[in-house]
Write a protein that holds these residues in place. Structure first.
Motif, PDB file in Angstrom:
ATOM      1  N   TRP A 177      74.576 -46.142 -19.087  1.00  0.00           N
ATOM      2  CA  TRP A 177      74.148 -46.553 -20.421  1.00  0.00           C
ATOM      3  C   TRP A 177      74.580 -47.991 -20.678  1.00  0.00           C
ATOM      4  O   TRP A 177      75.686 -48.403 -20.314  1.00  0.00           O
ATOM      5  CB  TRP A 177      74.758 -45.662 -21.499  1.00  0.00           C
ATOM      6  N   ARG A 178      73.730 -48.744 -21.342  1.00  0.00           N
ATOM      7  CA  ARG A 178      74.068 -50.127 -21.675  1.00  0.00           C
ATOM      8  C   ARG A 178      74.782 -50.232 -23.026  1.00  0.00           C
ATOM      9  O   ARG A 178      75.158 -51.326 -23.458  1.00  0.00           O
ATOM     10  CB  ARG A 178      72.799 -50.979 -21.687  1.00  0.00           C
ATOM     11  N   HIS A 219      69.000 -44.826 -27.751  1.00  0.00           N
ATOM     12  CA  HIS A 219      68.613 -45.782 -26.717  1.00  0.00           C
ATOM     13  C   HIS A 219      67.105 -46.007 -26.808  1.00  0.00           C
ATOM     14  O   HIS A 219      66.316 -45.052 -26.682  1.00  0.00           O
ATOM     15  CB  HIS A 219      68.984 -45.252 -25.336  1.00  0.00           C
ATOM     16  N   LEU A 221      63.916 -47.767 -25.204  1.00  0.00           N
ATOM     17  CA  LEU A 221      63.358 -48.399 -24.017  1.00  0.00           C
ATOM     18  C   LEU A 221      61.944 -48.866 -24.331  1.00  0.00           C
ATOM     19  O   LEU A 221      61.109 -48.068 -24.766  1.00  0.00           O
ATOM     20  CB  LEU A 221      63.330 -47.427 -22.835  1.00  0.00           C
ATOM     21  N   GLU A 223      59.237 -52.664 -24.981  1.00  0.00           N
ATOM     22  CA  GLU A 223      59.103 -54.039 -25.451  1.00  0.00           C
ATOM     23  C   GLU A 223      57.852 -54.104 -26.309  1.00  0.00           C
ATOM     24  O   GLU A 223      57.042 -53.182 -26.306  1.00  0.00           O
ATOM     25  CB  GLU A 223      58.990 -54.984 -24.246  1.00  0.00           C
ATOM     26  N   THR A 244      70.948 -49.150 -28.858  1.00  0.00           N
ATOM     27  CA  THR A 244      70.841 -50.149 -27.805  1.00  0.00           C
ATOM     28  C   THR A 244      69.365 -50.384 -27.491  1.00  0.00           C
ATOM     29  O   THR A 244      68.611 -49.424 -27.295  1.00  0.00           O
ATOM     30  CB  THR A 244      71.564 -49.705 -26.518  1.00  0.00           C
ATOM     31  N   TYR A 246      66.755 -51.885 -24.855  1.00  0.00           N
ATOM     32  CA  TYR A 246      66.747 -52.139 -23.414  1.00  0.00           C
ATOM     33  C   TYR A 246      65.646 -53.086 -22.965  1.00  0.00           C
ATOM     34  O   TYR A 246      65.734 -53.659 -21.885  1.00  0.00           O
ATOM     35  CB  TYR A 246      66.581 -50.821 -22.643  1.00  0.00           C
ATOM     36  N   VAL A 249      62.073 -51.179 -18.789  1.00  0.00           N
ATOM     37  CA  VAL A 249      62.832 -50.856 -17.581  1.00  0.00           C
ATOM     38  C   VAL A 249      61.876 -50.237 -16.571  1.00  0.00           C
ATOM     39  O   VAL A 249      60.877 -49.613 -16.940  1.00  0.00           O
ATOM     40  CB  VAL A 249      64.001 -49.884 -17.868  1.00  0.00           C
ATOM     41  N   PRO A 252      62.371 -45.587 -16.348  1.00  0.00           N
ATOM     42  CA  PRO A 252      62.703 -44.889 -17.596  1.00  0.00           C
ATOM     43  C   PRO A 252      63.084 -43.427 -17.396  1.00  0.00           C
ATOM     44  O   PRO A 252      63.921 -42.901 -18.137  1.00  0.00           O
ATOM     45  CB  PRO A 252      61.423 -45.016 -18.433  1.00  0.00           C
ATOM     46  N   TYR A 255      66.770 -42.731 -17.128  1.00  0.00           N
ATOM     47  CA  TYR A 255      67.481 -42.714 -18.412  1.00  0.00           C
ATOM     48  C   TYR A 255      67.157 -41.437 -19.196  1.00  0.00           C
ATOM     49  O   TYR A 255      68.037 -40.885 -19.874  1.00  0.00           O
ATOM     50  CB  TYR A 255      67.123 -43.954 -19.226  1.00  0.00           C
TER      51      TYR A 255
END
Length: 359
Positions: A177-178, A219, A221, A223, A244, A246, A249, A252, A255
């Motif tokens: 995890w970020r 989380h 994920l 854009e 968070t 992300y 990615v 995915p 995650y």
């Protein structure tokens, strides 16, 4: 057979990912597939065959004579048996190229959403009537998507079928995890930052949820054009330390495998593959009842289905998905996806349609 799969660009979006995975399976069964993108993009999609980018300027998406000509030249060179369009831009591009340059190959349009929610002015509707009159077949991702398309464009009724989105088997790899490493529970959302995905509603739901369950982390994920606004909204709602962002990615599902639950409060959907990815990863799903989602998420059987915009009910369903025993529900969902939504089976269905259209 030789098949052209037209995509908007090489990007990590559902339509392009599915087209790439479908192309891989079609090639494995003996076809030759060309994955052709209209606009510039640099992402590596999961397809090992021939990838071609026309690199057309996106600001010419409504009138691009040179691009239409280049597509016709590609078709003359490789002589495909069928052309599949995997987004609205590709449909318009292919039909105009065919009408102007007189190539004969059949066009298949893939309908992955609820078109009535996008097409709401007379001019756009008239243009799409003309486009759909000039395609040979339409494949919708869900019964609801097909019904919606047939209602607004009756000319598609006699040339429509449903083939759902599929997924490839995936062995999850370990990821870190970020953010939120100390949280007890982890919620994941995968999707572009666009109005359809309803990130504003997601944050409103999450705020309600953390008031009762503060030791969780969200989380996000994806854009998209609304990302900056949603990041600011998280700050305004004092949720930024529990979230968070992300960006896109390449993995995915890894995650998703690590999370406790997947949420999808979209207000517009066809049949999102991310739900299938969660189910095959044995993770519970909470989603709004829009588009074709109810065809896979059955309340209390394979997931938690909430009526659109009922945020308090969504937060309650999230509580059940995370803290109740969902072993049977998760197994039901896994069995459904394994048996009905495997990309090998899906590719065979597309292949049959192509052969019916072959001239």
């Amino acid at each position: 057979m030789i098949i052209f799969q037209l995509i908007q660009k090489f990007q990590l979006r559902g339509a392009e990912m599915f087209a790439a995975q479908l192309s891989q399976h079609l090639e494995a069964s003996g076809n030759q597939v060309f994955l052709v993108s209209l606009f510039p993009g640099t992402v590596e999609l999961p397809f090992s065959g021939v990838k071609i980018s026309l690199n057309r300027p996106i600001d010419k998406r409504f009138f691009d004579y040179q691009g239409w000509k280049e597509l016709s030249e590609l078709i003359a060179k490789h002589n495909p048996d069928v052309i599949q369009c995997n987004a609205g831009d590709t449909l318009k591009f292919a039909v105009l190229s065919k009408k102007i340059f007189k190539w004969k190959q059949p066009i298949v349009a893939r309908n992955a959403s609820m078109v009535s929610l996008y097409i709401n002015n007379p001019i756009t509707k008239a243009i799409n009537h003309w486009l759909y009159r000039n395609v040979d077949f339409v494949i919708s991702v869900s019964e609801n998507s097909k019904k919606d398309l047939n209602t607004i464009f009756p000319e598609t009724i006699a040339k429509s079928t449903v083939i759902p989105v599929g997924i490839d088997p995936h062995e999850c790899k370990a990821v870190v995890w970020r953010g939120g490493a100390d949280a007890q529970k982890h919620i994941i959302h995968v999707g572009g930052f666009s109005f359809e995905k309803n990130h504003e509603g997601l944050l409103s739901i999450f705020k309600k949820f953390v008031e009762k369950r503060p030791n969780v982390h969200l989380h996000l994920l994806g854009e998209g054009p609304k990302r900056a606004a949603i990041e600011q909204l998280a700050v305004n709602l004092k949720l930024n330390d529990k979230m968070t962002f992300y960006g896109w990615v390449s993995n995915p599902m890894d995650y998703i495998c690590k999370a406790d639950v997947l949420v999808l409060p979209s207000i517009i959907e066809g049949l999102p593959g991310v739900i299938l990815e969660a189910m095959i990863s044995k993770k519970p799903v909470v989603a709004y009842n829009v588009g074709g989602i109810s065809e896979v998420v059955q309340l209390g059987v394979t997931g938690y289905l909430v009526e659109k915009n009922e945020e308090s009910n969504f937060a309650e369903a999230l509580e059940k998905a995370i803290y109740q025993d969902n072993e049977k529900l998760i197994q039901n969902a896994y069995d459904l996806v394994s048996q009905k939504y495997n990309n090998i089976i899906i590719a065979q269905q597309f292949d049959r349609i192509y052969h019916q259209l072959k001239r």
